[in-house]
Design a protein around this motif. Sequence first.
Motif, PDB file in Angstrom:
ATOM      1  N   ALA A 203      34.955  47.161  40.866  1.00  0.00           N
ATOM      2  CA  ALA A 203      34.894  45.950  40.038  1.00  0.00           C
ATOM      3  C   ALA A 203      35.935  44.926  40.478  1.00  0.00           C
ATOM      4  O   ALA A 203      35.666  43.716  40.520  1.00  0.00           O
ATOM      5  CB  ALA A 203      35.093  46.316  38.567  1.00  0.00           C
ATOM      6  N   ALA A 204      37.129  45.412  40.808  1.00  0.00           N
ATOM      7  CA  ALA A 204      38.213  44.504  41.190  1.00  0.00           C
ATOM      8  C   ALA A 204      38.053  43.996  42.614  1.00  0.00           C
ATOM      9  O   ALA A 204      38.456  42.867  42.921  1.00  0.00           O
ATOM     10  CB  ALA A 204      39.559  45.224  41.051  1.00  0.00           C
ATOM     11  N   THR A 205      37.485  44.814  43.489  1.00  0.00           N
ATOM     12  CA  THR A 205      37.364  44.718  44.948  1.00  0.00           C
ATOM     13  C   THR A 205      38.652  45.181  45.619  1.00  0.00           C
ATOM     14  O   THR A 205      39.753  44.888  45.151  1.00  0.00           O
ATOM     15  CB  THR A 205      36.994  43.320  45.488  1.00  0.00           C
ATOM     16  N   ILE A 206      38.483  45.901  46.703  1.00  0.00           N
ATOM     17  CA  ILE A 206      39.635  46.420  47.433  1.00  0.00           C
ATOM     18  C   ILE A 206      40.459  45.279  48.030  1.00  0.00           C
ATOM     19  O   ILE A 206      41.681  45.389  48.184  1.00  0.00           O
ATOM     20  CB  ILE A 206      39.183  47.424  48.523  1.00  0.00           C
ATOM     21  N   GLU A 207      39.807  44.160  48.335  1.00  0.00           N
ATOM     22  CA  GLU A 207      40.545  43.017  48.874  1.00  0.00           C
ATOM     23  C   GLU A 207      41.503  42.445  47.839  1.00  0.00           C
ATOM     24  O   GLU A 207      42.657  42.101  48.158  1.00  0.00           O
ATOM     25  CB  GLU A 207      39.575  41.939  49.358  1.00  0.00           C
ATOM     26  N   ALA A 208      41.050  42.336  46.591  1.00  0.00           N
ATOM     27  CA  ALA A 208      41.929  41.821  45.537  1.00  0.00           C
ATOM     28  C   ALA A 208      43.058  42.806  45.239  1.00  0.00           C
ATOM     29  O   ALA A 208      44.188  42.397  44.944  1.00  0.00           O
ATOM     30  CB  ALA A 208      41.119  41.546  44.264  1.00  0.00           C
ATOM     31  N   VAL A 209      42.758  44.093  45.313  1.00  0.00           N
ATOM     32  CA  VAL A 209      43.806  45.103  45.142  1.00  0.00           C
ATOM     33  C   VAL A 209      44.880  44.923  46.210  1.00  0.00           C
ATOM     34  O   VAL A 209      46.080  44.971  45.924  1.00  0.00           O
ATOM     35  CB  VAL A 209      43.202  46.524  45.208  1.00  0.00           C
ATOM     36  N   ARG A 210      44.458  44.699  47.436  1.00  0.00           N
ATOM     37  CA  ARG A 210      45.418  44.499  48.527  1.00  0.00           C
ATOM     38  C   ARG A 210      46.274  43.244  48.297  1.00  0.00           C
ATOM     39  O   ARG A 210      47.486  43.256  48.541  1.00  0.00           O
ATOM     40  CB  ARG A 210      44.666  44.389  49.850  1.00  0.00           C
TER      41      ARG A 210
END
Length: 422
Positions: free
Chosen positions: A322-329
Amino acid sequence: MCPTRSSPARSPPPTWRNDVSDLQALARDLDAADPLRAHLAAFVEAPGVTAYLDGNSLGRPLRALPERLADFVQNDWGTRLIRSWDEQWMELPIELGDRIGRIALGAVAGQTVVADSTTVLLYKLMRAAVAARPERTEIVIEEGNFPTDRFVTEGVAAERGLTLRWISPDPIIGVQIADVEAAVTEQTALVVLSHVDYRSGALADMKAITDAAHAAGALILWDLCHSVGVIPTELDACGVDLAVGCTYKYLNGGPGSPAFAYVNARHHGVLRQPIQGWMGAGDVFAMGDAYAPASGIRQFISGTPPVLGMLAMQGMLDLIEAATIEAVREKSKTLTDLVVRAFDEELAPRGVRLLSSRDAAARGGHVTIGHPDFAEVTKSLWADGVIPDFRFPDGIRLGLSPLSTSHAEALSGVLAVRDALG
């Protein structure tokens, strides 16, 4: 790193100012602007813990987990009983592997499987890789790699009569392309490296290093334990041969949750794993006289899948998707940037050393600091509800799991280290 899926534009950080109250105001501003802040409420809060900075060792459980476990006991296990094997559990290791591959690894379906521990999967893939290069006599590994990686490599080398070639990089910047190019030879069967250094957080250039190994005719195995779930990784695009990672850190699978293995499809039917169990057979229920391996990634399963151990991580995968791994990074970068700045202002004047890169693009999700008193300081912090982890001989790792850690919490941990030093 290798190419990643497009990342959201990163807003420039607010101006840094030399005052604790200004740092605290900055942390509040970063949290207010954090697009992932709503996810903080999804995690269990530990009573008496004011700053949990060890998400790179063991992620927090999700609040929804007790309900998920109760539903499993009542329905999947309690009601469906053994029928659940046919209905869902037999395929779960591959289905869950495909989810991890799609959400976090840049791996198309059919190449990732959840099974066993990190140690067992490292052994399986290392042993299969060197057996596929019988004319070669060497394994290359970094001398500061995680103990399990080194121990398993030493064992495989002893079994096969192979020579170990050790890379000795700068511990803060980690393994560089030149280090690998200098170490590999025409006799190298396998290169074993960690994507993120468990000590300093140094982030390796996966694409370039993989290419360097391949140029020498070697296979490469990446340990993803400190990158999966916090750094976008493109295993297929980088041409990676093999990878292993755990699920109890940034994937929040809980203590002892099973690991995953990635085997690039070009090696299916070529590599043959050494622990031949019935669950990796082509026909699981044939009860045949001899082992005949499954044709795809299922071959790398050995025994009965740890179904209970796969439950907790599924909720975390939902959140990351839901968040996306890119936004987590991106949040990982702002968290670690804040910690490095707070280090400069509050810890460096007290004789603390920075043992991680200052460049957010060159480090993973944790920042390591060093001081001769940190063994005792860690005990004091734990007693006060501030939980980093200590790494011999004198390092504290500040592990910042982006979906469960706020900027204010990260800053409070740094300030607690300052106060504990006196």
